[in-house]
Design a protein around this motif. Structure first.
Motif, PDB file in Angstrom:
ATOM      1  N   GLU A 211       7.448   4.302 -10.239  1.00 21.25           N
ATOM      2  CA  GLU A 211       6.952   3.803  -8.966  1.00 21.25           C
ATOM      3  C   GLU A 211       5.846   2.771  -9.182  1.00 21.25           C
ATOM      4  O   GLU A 211       5.222   2.720 -10.252  1.00 21.25           O
ATOM      5  N   ASN A 212       5.642   1.952  -8.188  1.00 19.59           N
ATOM      6  CA  ASN A 212       4.549   0.991  -8.175  1.00 19.59           C
ATOM      7  C   ASN A 212       3.500   1.429  -7.165  1.00 19.59           C
ATOM      8  O   ASN A 212       3.837   1.982  -6.111  1.00 19.59           O
ATOM      9  N   LYS A 213       2.238   1.172  -7.490  1.00 17.96           N
ATOM     10  CA  LYS A 213       1.149   1.437  -6.550  1.00 17.96           C
ATOM     11  C   LYS A 213       0.596   0.097  -6.084  1.00 17.96           C
ATOM     12  O   LYS A 213       0.172  -0.721  -6.894  1.00 17.96           O
ATOM     13  N   ILE A 214       0.609  -0.115  -4.770  1.00 14.69           N
ATOM     14  CA  ILE A 214       0.193  -1.388  -4.186  1.00 14.69           C
ATOM     15  C   ILE A 214      -0.987  -1.135  -3.247  1.00 14.69           C
ATOM     16  O   ILE A 214      -0.887  -0.303  -2.334  1.00 14.69           O
ATOM     17  N   ASN A 215      -2.082  -1.816  -3.488  1.00 13.36           N
ATOM     18  CA  ASN A 215      -3.262  -1.700  -2.624  1.00 13.36           C
ATOM     19  C   ASN A 215      -3.464  -3.025  -1.896  1.00 13.36           C
ATOM     20  O   ASN A 215      -3.595  -4.075  -2.536  1.00 13.36           O
ATOM     21  N   ILE A 216      -3.474  -2.983  -0.562  1.00 15.35           N
ATOM     22  CA  ILE A 216      -3.608  -4.196   0.245  1.00 15.35           C
ATOM     23  C   ILE A 216      -4.768  -4.034   1.217  1.00 15.35           C
ATOM     24  O   ILE A 216      -4.771  -3.112   2.048  1.00 15.35           O
ATOM     25  N   GLU A 217      -5.749  -4.929   1.094  1.00 13.38           N
ATOM     26  CA  GLU A 217      -6.876  -4.915   2.021  1.00 13.38           C
ATOM     27  C   GLU A 217      -6.555  -5.827   3.200  1.00 13.38           C
ATOM     28  O   GLU A 217      -6.169  -6.987   3.015  1.00 13.38           O
ATOM     29  N   ILE A 218      -6.698  -5.293   4.422  1.00 14.99           N
ATOM     30  CA  ILE A 218      -6.312  -6.047   5.618  1.00 14.99           C
ATOM     31  C   ILE A 218      -7.402  -5.974   6.683  1.00 14.99           C
ATOM     32  O   ILE A 218      -8.318  -5.147   6.610  1.00 14.99           O
TER      33      ILE A 218
ATOM     34  N   THR B  41       0.104   2.116  13.541  1.00 15.17           N
ATOM     35  CA  THR B  41       1.437   1.557  13.759  1.00 15.17           C
ATOM     36  C   THR B  41       1.916   0.820  12.508  1.00 15.17           C
ATOM     37  O   THR B  41       3.083   0.906  12.123  1.00 15.17           O
ATOM     38  N   ILE B  42       0.965   0.107  11.860  1.00 11.69           N
ATOM     39  CA  ILE B  42       1.302  -0.587  10.610  1.00 11.69           C
ATOM     40  C   ILE B  42       1.774   0.413   9.562  1.00 11.69           C
ATOM     41  O   ILE B  42       2.750   0.181   8.836  1.00 11.69           O
ATOM     42  N   LEU B  43       1.088   1.561   9.483  1.00 11.31           N
ATOM     43  CA  LEU B  43       1.481   2.592   8.512  1.00 11.31           C
ATOM     44  C   LEU B  43       2.931   3.007   8.706  1.00 11.31           C
ATOM     45  O   LEU B  43       3.710   3.078   7.760  1.00 11.31           O
ATOM     46  N   GLU B  44       3.286   3.280   9.945  1.00  9.25           N
ATOM     47  CA  GLU B  44       4.647   3.752  10.231  1.00  9.25           C
ATOM     48  C   GLU B  44       5.669   2.663   9.936  1.00  9.25           C
ATOM     49  O   GLU B  44       6.760   2.945   9.423  1.00  9.25           O
ATOM     50  N   ASN B  45       5.322   1.411  10.248  1.00 10.80           N
ATOM     51  CA  ASN B  45       6.249   0.312   9.972  1.00 10.80           C
ATOM     52  C   ASN B  45       6.488   0.144   8.478  1.00 10.80           C
ATOM     53  O   ASN B  45       7.619  -0.067   8.033  1.00 10.80           O
TER      54      ASN B  45
ATOM     55  N   CYS C 228       2.578   5.649   2.441  1.00 10.81           N
ATOM     56  CA  CYS C 228       1.571   4.652   2.784  1.00 10.81           C
ATOM     57  C   CYS C 228       0.410   5.369   3.463  1.00 10.81           C
ATOM     58  O   CYS C 228       0.615   6.102   4.435  1.00 10.81           O
ATOM     59  N   GLN C 229      -0.772   5.201   2.917  1.00 11.90           N
ATOM     60  CA  GLN C 229      -1.968   5.821   3.474  1.00 11.90           C
ATOM     61  C   GLN C 229      -3.006   4.750   3.764  1.00 11.90           C
ATOM     62  O   GLN C 229      -3.008   3.682   3.142  1.00 11.90           O
ATOM     63  N   LEU C 230      -3.889   5.037   4.703  1.00  9.61           N
ATOM     64  CA  LEU C 230      -4.937   4.098   5.069  1.00  9.61           C
ATOM     65  C   LEU C 230      -6.298   4.655   4.664  1.00  9.61           C
ATOM     66  O   LEU C 230      -6.658   5.768   5.048  1.00  9.61           O
ATOM     67  N   GLU C 231      -7.033   3.906   3.853  1.00 13.31           N
ATOM     68  CA  GLU C 231      -8.387   4.280   3.455  1.00 13.31           C
ATOM     69  C   GLU C 231      -9.317   3.128   3.799  1.00 13.31           C
ATOM     70  O   GLU C 231      -9.332   2.103   3.112  1.00 13.31           O
ATOM     71  N   GLY C 232     -10.068   3.293   4.889  1.00 13.36           N
ATOM     72  CA  GLY C 232     -10.912   2.199   5.355  1.00 13.36           C
ATOM     73  C   GLY C 232     -10.044   1.043   5.796  1.00 13.36           C
ATOM     74  O   GLY C 232      -9.174   1.197   6.663  1.00 13.36           O
TER      75      GLY C 232
ATOM     76  N   GLU D  27      -8.076  -0.518   3.632  1.00  9.48           N
ATOM     77  CA  GLU D  27      -7.117  -0.693   2.538  1.00  9.48           C
ATOM     78  C   GLU D  27      -5.897   0.196   2.714  1.00  9.48           C
ATOM     79  O   GLU D  27      -6.007   1.404   2.940  1.00  9.48           O
ATOM     80  N   LEU D  28      -4.723  -0.446   2.626  1.00 11.28           N
ATOM     81  CA  LEU D  28      -3.463   0.285   2.632  1.00 11.28           C
ATOM     82  C   LEU D  28      -3.123   0.696   1.206  1.00 11.28           C
ATOM     83  O   LEU D  28      -3.106  -0.134   0.299  1.00 11.28           O
ATOM     84  N   LYS D  29      -2.855   1.990   1.007  1.00 10.12           N
ATOM     85  CA  LYS D  29      -2.465   2.515  -0.302  1.00 10.12           C
ATOM     86  C   LYS D  29      -0.971   2.832  -0.241  1.00 10.12           C
ATOM     87  O   LYS D  29      -0.562   3.816   0.383  1.00 10.12           O
ATOM     88  N   ILE D  30      -0.177   1.998  -0.883  1.00 12.17           N
ATOM     89  CA  ILE D  30       1.278   2.102  -0.765  1.00 12.17           C
ATOM     90  C   ILE D  30       1.873   2.531  -2.103  1.00 12.17           C
ATOM     91  O   ILE D  30       1.520   1.999  -3.157  1.00 12.17           O
ATOM     92  N   ILE D  31       2.780   3.495  -2.053  1.00  8.82           N
ATOM     93  CA  ILE D  31       3.543   3.896  -3.238  1.00  8.82           C
ATOM     94  C   ILE D  31       4.999   3.537  -2.987  1.00  8.82           C
ATOM     95  O   ILE D  31       5.586   3.952  -1.982  1.00  8.82           O
ATOM     96  N   SER D  32       5.555   2.742  -3.900  1.00  5.70           N
ATOM     97  CA  SER D  32       6.910   2.247  -3.721  1.00  5.70           C
ATOM     98  C   SER D  32       7.733   2.508  -4.972  1.00  5.70           C
ATOM     99  O   SER D  32       7.213   2.496  -6.086  1.00  5.70           O
ATOM    100  N   HIS D  33       9.022   2.752  -4.773  1.00  6.17           N
ATOM    101  CA  HIS D  33       9.908   2.924  -5.923  1.00  6.17           C
ATOM    102  C   HIS D  33       9.902   1.662  -6.782  1.00  6.17           C
ATOM    103  O   HIS D  33       9.858   0.545  -6.255  1.00  6.17           O
TER     104      HIS D  33
END
Length: 310
Positions: free
Chosen positions: A227-234, A240-244, A254-258, A260-266
Motif C-alpha cells: 500500500e501507499n500512504k499519501i498525506n495531503i494538506e488542504i 464530505t471530502i473524506l467520503e468522496n 482516509c482520515q482527517l487530522e487537522g 491534513e488528509l491521511k490516505i491509505i491506497s493499494h
C-alpha cells in the motif's frame, strides 16, 4: 556463482552463530550483506576470508572449495576489514608494497601496481608520509589500496566507511563503483543503509544466523509494501471530502487530522490524479502532497524488529 555457501553451521560453545546458512554471490555484482549485531554476518565474513573454521557445510569460491584450495583462492581476494589493518609507522607507499609482496608481487610489477593502487585511492601525492600523520579517512582509503594492489577478482569490504569525513566517504563509494566497473565482484557490509541502497545490486538480510530475505532493493521493499500512504494538506477540509475519497477505486482508508488528509491506497492503484480532482471539485486548495515511500531501512526494521545500527 563466484561465492556459494551451502548449509554452513558455526557454533561458539552453546551459541549457534550461523544456522545452516545458504548464500550465493553472482560474479560481477556488488552484493550487500546486512544484519543487526549478533546476526552472524561477521562470522560469515570471517569464514569467507579463512579466519573462522566451520563446524559443517561447504564454502566454494571461484568454483573451488575453500577447504581444499584456501591459499589459491586467497590470491584472488582482497580484504578491507572493519578494523584498519595498516602499519602506522610506515609510509603509505611502504604499506602498499608490503601487502603487494604478501600477494606474490615483486620488482617493477610490484612498484607499478602499488602506484596504481595509491593513485586510484587518491593518495599518491602523500605516498611518502608516515601513516600516523593521516586522517581517519585517508587511513581507510589506504586500507583499500592495500587490499586491491594485486587486482583481486573478489573484494570483501566490511564497514569501509565507519567514522570518516564525508569527503573520504564519497571517495570510497565512488571507488567501490569503479572497482566493480573494472570487473571486481564486491561483498559489501555497512551500517549505513543509504550506502547499500546506492551501491548494491543484490542484498541479503541475515538475522539469528540465517538468511531472512534477499533480492534487489525493489524486491525487498515489495515484501512489506502492498500500500501507499499519501498525506495531503488542504484548505477548508470537511467530511464530505473524506467520503468522496474513500469511494475512489484503490483507496483503503482516509482520515482527517487537522488540515491534513491521511490516505491509505493499494499499491499501483494510480489514483492520485483522481484524488486531487476530488479535492478540487470540493473547492478546496491543495497546499502540499507527500507520498510516503517504503525504504530499505523500513524493510530491515520490519523483518528484524531492530534498526541496522542497534
Amino acid at each position: 556463482m563466484i561465492v556459494e555457501i551451502n548449509n554452513l553451521v558455526k557454533r561458539y560453545g552453546d551459541f549457534l552463530a550461523v544456522d545452516n546458512l545458504n548464500l550465493s554471490v553472482k560474479e560481477g555484482e556488488i552484493f550487500g550483506l546486512l544484519g543487526p549485531n549478533g546476526a552472524g554476518k561477521t562470522t560469515t565474513i570471517n569464514t569467507l576470508v579463512g579466519l573462522t573454521k566451520i563446524d559443517s557445510g561447504e564454502v566454494k569460491i571461484f568454483g573451488k572449495t575453500l577447504k581444499d584450495h584456501e591459499i589459491e583462492i586467497k590470491k584472488e581476494m582482497g580484504i578491507v576489514p572493519q578494523d584498519i589493518a595498516i602499519y602506522e609507522e610506515l609510509t603509505a607507499y611502504e604499506n602498499v608494497l608490503f601487502f603487494g609482496r604478501l600477494y606474490g608481487l615483486r620488482g617493477a610489477k610490484l612498484k607499478n601496481m602499488a602506484e596504481e593502487a595509491l593513485n586510484f585511492t587518491g593518495l599518491w601525492d602523500r605516498k611518502e608520509d608516515r601513516v600516523e600523520k593521516y586522517s581517519g579517512g585517508m587511513k581507510r582509503r589506504l586500507n583499500i589500496a592495500c587490499a586491491i594492489v594485486h587486482r583481486p577478482k573478489l573484494i570483501i569490504m566490511d564497514e569501509p566507511t565507519v567514522g570518516i569525513d564525508p569527503q573520504s566517504r564519497n571517495h570510497i563509494l565512488s571507488s567501490v563503483k569503479e572497482l566493480n566497473k573494472q570487473g571486481a565482484t564486491i561483498i559489501y557490509t555497512s551500517h549505513y543503509m543509504e550506502e547499500v541502497e546506492e551501491l548494491c545490486s543484490n542484498i541479503t538480510i541475515m538475522d539469528h544466523g540465517r538468511v531472512i530475505a534477499n533480492g534487489t532493493k525493489e524486491e525487498l521493499k515489495s515484501l512489506i509494501s502492498s500500500e501507499n500512504k499519501i498525506n495531503i494538506e488542504i484548505s477548508s477540509p470537511n467530511f464530505t471530502i473524506l467520503e468522496n475519497i474513500k469511494s475512489i477505486s484503490g483507496v483503503k482508508d482516509c482520515q482527517l487530522e487537522g488540515n491534513e488528509l491521511k490516505i491509505i491506497s493499494h499499491k499501483n492503484s494510480k489514483n492520485l490524479v483522481e484524488i486531487i480532482e476530488s479535492i478540487n471539485s470540493a473547492e478546496c486548495e491543495v497546499f502540499s502532497i507527500d507520498v510516503e515511500k517504503t525504504t530499505l531501512e523500513g524493510v530491515f526494521l520490519t523483518l528484524t524488529g531492530r534498526n541496522l545500527r542497534d
